[in-house]
Scaffold this active site. Sequence first.
Site: not given
Length: 320
Positions: A21-22, A40-42, A191, A195, A224
């Site tokens: 995603t993104g 890989a198939k992405v 935020y 998380k 990070g």
Amino acid sequence: MSNFNPLTDIPSLTGKVAIVTGGNRGMGFHISQQLANHGAKVYIAARSESSAMEAIRRIESENSATKNSVFYLNLDLSTLKGAQEAGKIFSQSESRLDILIHNAGLMSHPYAQTADGLEDTFAVNHLAPFVLTKGLLPTLLSTAKDPNADVSSEIHPQAPEGGKIFTVDEINSPCASPMFRDWLKGRYARYARSKLANILFAKQLQKEFDASSVPALAISINPGGVATDTVLNNMGSVVLFGPLLRFLVGRLAKTPLEGAATALFAATSPQVRAQSKDFAGAYLIPYGKPTLGSKDSQDVKLAEKLWKASDEISAAVLNK
């Protein structure tokens, strides 16, 4: 671990199917690119088709071997229905899913709600990925061979103590008084709340995998400090010190490719599979070290409660 190099240490992924995603920009682009480069198939899951297609063209132009192996999957995380539809579309076209990397999300920004009436940071960073994952769960379980990764963050300890993420009213709390809700403290608290939910979600998802007796892994990761465009733009918006913060982050933080390393380690490293007991439901910091998060993030009862609450809230929205 610390010497993991995505360019050279990812094994062959031929025959594997992945969703990022993104995956059209920032760390997500590099995650998609490296998965494709290694066979890989992405599926790049994003809202903007033009941006995703541009990312696909760039991946193919830099490595011709990836041609016809990277595809666009329409995913609008701003609504739970959009997440649900993306899962349906994928499941209709693919019978397997080896790797699911939740990379897309919102950082700190002024308070807002989605069209579903939910605080947008929590909705986009947790509830929509929850809906997408549940829709893909049958495919993940039937494949059940490779890791499933969630992106988390080192900021999660700043979430309101005790979770407070189990009702619509709690989710919609701005985490600050009206006067200060759009100041940094309120923005980062919201935020951090999302998380924390990512870490708890991964822990409970691992329990769901274990209950189904499949060897799949759910892992949450902290990439990070990474100098993505989103981070730099966010730094630049800070009053007075914005330009200075943007300059320092740009110079000192990890590059997007370096930031992608922990997610790629979790999703592809043979070490993770070989030491599955150490990595199952784990929270990783760069570049793949299992570590303990905040007290709340380790609370299995909170994880169970969040799963149930997410299920009930998303069902209520989707059934409207």
